[in-house]
Scaffold this motif. Structure first.
Motif, mmCIF file in Angstrom:
data_model
loop_
_atom_site.group_PDB
_atom_site.id
_atom_site.type_symbol
_atom_site.label_atom_id
_atom_site.label_comp_id
_atom_site.label_asym_id
_atom_site.label_seq_id
_atom_site.Cartn_x
_atom_site.Cartn_y
_atom_site.Cartn_z
ATOM 1 N N LEU A 40 1.001 -1.227 0.072
ATOM 2 C CA LEU A 40 -0.051 -0.138 0.002
ATOM 3 C C LEU A 40 0.851 1.398 -0.109
ATOM 4 N N SER A 41 2.144 1.104 0.459
ATOM 5 C CA SER A 41 2.882 2.403 0.612
ATOM 6 C C SER A 41 3.289 2.671 -1.095
ATOM 7 N N PHE A 42 3.083 2.155 -1.922
ATOM 8 C CA PHE A 42 3.220 2.624 -3.570
ATOM 9 C C PHE A 42 2.090 3.388 -3.786
ATOM 10 N N ILE A 43 0.977 3.413 -3.168
ATOM 11 C CA ILE A 43 -0.043 4.196 -3.599
ATOM 12 C C ILE A 43 0.078 5.391 -2.893
ATOM 13 N N PRO A 44 -0.034 6.721 -3.685
ATOM 14 C CA PRO A 44 0.266 8.090 -2.800
ATOM 15 C C PRO A 44 -0.774 8.174 -1.713
ATOM 16 N N GLY A 45 -0.206 8.803 -0.793
ATOM 17 C CA GLY A 45 -1.114 9.051 0.549
ATOM 18 C C GLY A 45 -0.606 8.504 1.760
ATOM 19 N N MET A 46 -1.564 8.164 2.348
ATOM 20 C CA MET A 46 -1.095 7.380 3.906
ATOM 21 C C MET A 46 -1.899 6.079 3.807
ATOM 22 N N TRP A 47 -1.853 5.363 2.678
ATOM 23 C CA TRP A 47 -2.383 4.092 2.421
ATOM 24 C C TRP A 47 -1.491 2.790 3.347
ATOM 25 N N TRP A 48 -0.540 3.216 3.367
ATOM 26 C CA TRP A 48 0.305 2.240 4.173
ATOM 27 C C TRP A 48 -0.204 1.986 5.539
ATOM 28 N N LEU A 49 -0.891 2.784 6.268
ATOM 29 C CA LEU A 49 -1.226 2.918 7.612
ATOM 30 C C LEU A 49 -2.390 1.742 7.628
ATOM 31 N N MET A 50 -2.976 1.295 6.468
ATOM 32 C CA MET A 50 -3.991 0.412 6.465
ATOM 33 C C MET A 50 -3.435 -0.986 6.858
ATOM 34 N N GLY A 51 -2.232 -1.285 6.748
ATOM 35 C CA GLY A 51 -1.427 -2.325 6.939
ATOM 36 C C GLY A 51 -0.376 -2.469 7.989
ATOM 37 N N ALA A 52 0.121 -1.041 8.284
ATOM 38 C CA ALA A 52 0.978 -0.896 9.396
ATOM 39 C C ALA A 52 0.270 -0.887 10.937
ATOM 40 N N ILE A 53 -0.902 -0.300 10.836
ATOM 41 C CA ILE A 53 -1.635 -0.242 12.322
ATOM 42 C C ILE A 53 -2.148 -1.743 12.574
ATOM 43 N N PRO A 54 -2.621 -2.688 11.727
ATOM 44 C CA PRO A 54 -2.807 -4.034 12.153
ATOM 45 C C PRO A 54 -1.624 -4.696 12.381
ATOM 46 N N ALA A 55 -0.597 -4.486 11.771
ATOM 47 C CA ALA A 55 0.704 -5.325 11.909
ATOM 48 C C ALA A 55 1.186 -4.901 13.457
ATOM 49 N N LEU A 56 1.036 -3.645 13.865
ATOM 50 C CA LEU A 56 1.319 -3.184 15.196
ATOM 51 C C LEU A 56 0.217 -3.900 16.279
ATOM 52 N N LEU A 57 -0.901 -3.820 16.058
ATOM 53 C CA LEU A 57 -1.938 -4.505 16.826
ATOM 54 C C LEU A 57 -1.783 -6.027 17.098
ATOM 55 N N THR A 58 -1.111 -6.654 15.785
ATOM 56 C CA THR A 58 -1.029 -7.956 15.656
ATOM 57 C C THR A 58 0.322 -8.495 16.729
ATOM 58 N N ALA A 59 1.069 -7.324 16.692
ATOM 59 C CA ALA A 59 2.571 -8.025 17.315
ATOM 60 C C ALA A 59 2.098 -7.630 19.020
ATOM 61 N N ILE A 60 1.157 -6.819 19.512
ATOM 62 C CA ILE A 60 0.982 -6.584 20.740
ATOM 63 C C ILE A 60 0.795 -7.937 21.692
ATOM 64 N N PRO A 61 0.282 -8.998 21.071
ATOM 65 C CA PRO A 61 0.016 -10.248 22.084
ATOM 66 C C PRO A 61 1.428 -10.952 22.143
ATOM 67 N N LEU A 62 2.616 -10.389 21.613
ATOM 68 C CA LEU A 62 3.846 -11.057 21.871
ATOM 69 C C LEU A 62 4.360 -10.887 23.323
ATOM 70 N N THR A 63 3.798 -9.696 23.936
ATOM 71 C CA THR A 63 4.439 -9.120 25.078
ATOM 72 C C THR A 63 3.542 -10.051 26.419
ATOM 73 N N TYR A 64 2.578 -10.779 26.091
ATOM 74 C CA TYR A 64 1.891 -11.636 27.036
ATOM 75 C C TYR A 64 1.848 -12.949 26.664
ATOM 76 N N VAL A 65 2.466 -13.521 25.738
ATOM 77 C CA VAL A 65 2.256 -15.067 25.220
ATOM 78 C C VAL A 65 2.710 -15.891 26.150
ATOM 79 N N VAL A 66 3.796 -15.764 27.165
ATOM 80 C CA VAL A 66 3.974 -16.792 28.056
ATOM 81 C C VAL A 66 3.109 -16.706 28.996
ATOM 82 N N GLN A 67 2.503 -15.616 29.545
ATOM 83 C CA GLN A 67 1.537 -15.757 30.541
ATOM 84 C C GLN A 67 0.232 -16.445 30.235
#
Length: 158
Positions: A40-67
């Motif tokens: 999406l970063s190849f599309i002019p504008g801030m479209w890359w956020l449509m993938g970056a935000i879910p990537a960040l949200l998907t990574a959050i469970p890494l912080t408590y996977v052991v618990q």
């Protein structure tokens, strides 16, 4: 103390390898969303956020996977199978042996690489279904065989 925290209940935990399985699953999700962000970063504008935000949200469970993995467990009592899981939203299910209709052992590709299995039980009531993930293959098969034997003896009187 409730009846499920009784000292006579022996809780069995999932394999420590299950943490690695969960980490791999989360990383795959992050990589998929990151690839979408790059595309999406190849599309002019801030479209890359449509993938970056879910990537960040998907990574959050890494912080408590052991618990989260340590919170998963099962116990075999005289009349039922207990299953618990969850940190923020915990679930505790007691499945009477006589109500078990199907017991299934599953292995996905990551599970097979790590020598893990998931045991699934089904009853007539959908809310009492249990999926015990992260069991070593031999333990899952032994547990399946044990549950089948016990369920058959409990159903005999029906």
């Amino acid at each position: 103390m409730n009846q499920f925290d009784h000292p006579n209940i022996q809780w069995h935990r999932v394999s420590p390898k299950f943490v690695m399985r969960e980490v791999v699953t989360i990383i795959i999700g992050v990589l998929v969303w990151a690839a979408i962000a790059v595309a999406l970063s190849f599309i002019p504008g801030m479209w890359w956020l449509m993938g970056a935000i879910p990537a960040l949200l998907t990574a959050i469970p890494l912080t408590y996977v052991v618990q989260r993995t340590r919170a998963i467990g099962y116990a075999l009592r005289q009349d039922d199978l207990l299953f618990r899981r969850g940190l923020f939203f915990s679930r505790l299910v007691a499945v009477p042996y006589g109500r078990l209709q199907m017991i299934d052992v599953r292995r996905g590709p990551i599970d097979r690489m790590l020598g893990l299995s998931a045991l699934r039980t089904m009853t007539a009531a959908p809310m009492s279904q249990v999926l015990v993930p992260g069991l070593p293959e031999a333990e899952a098969e032994q547990l399946r065989d044990h549950l089948i034997r016990v369920a058959e003896t409990r159903r005999a009187g029906l």
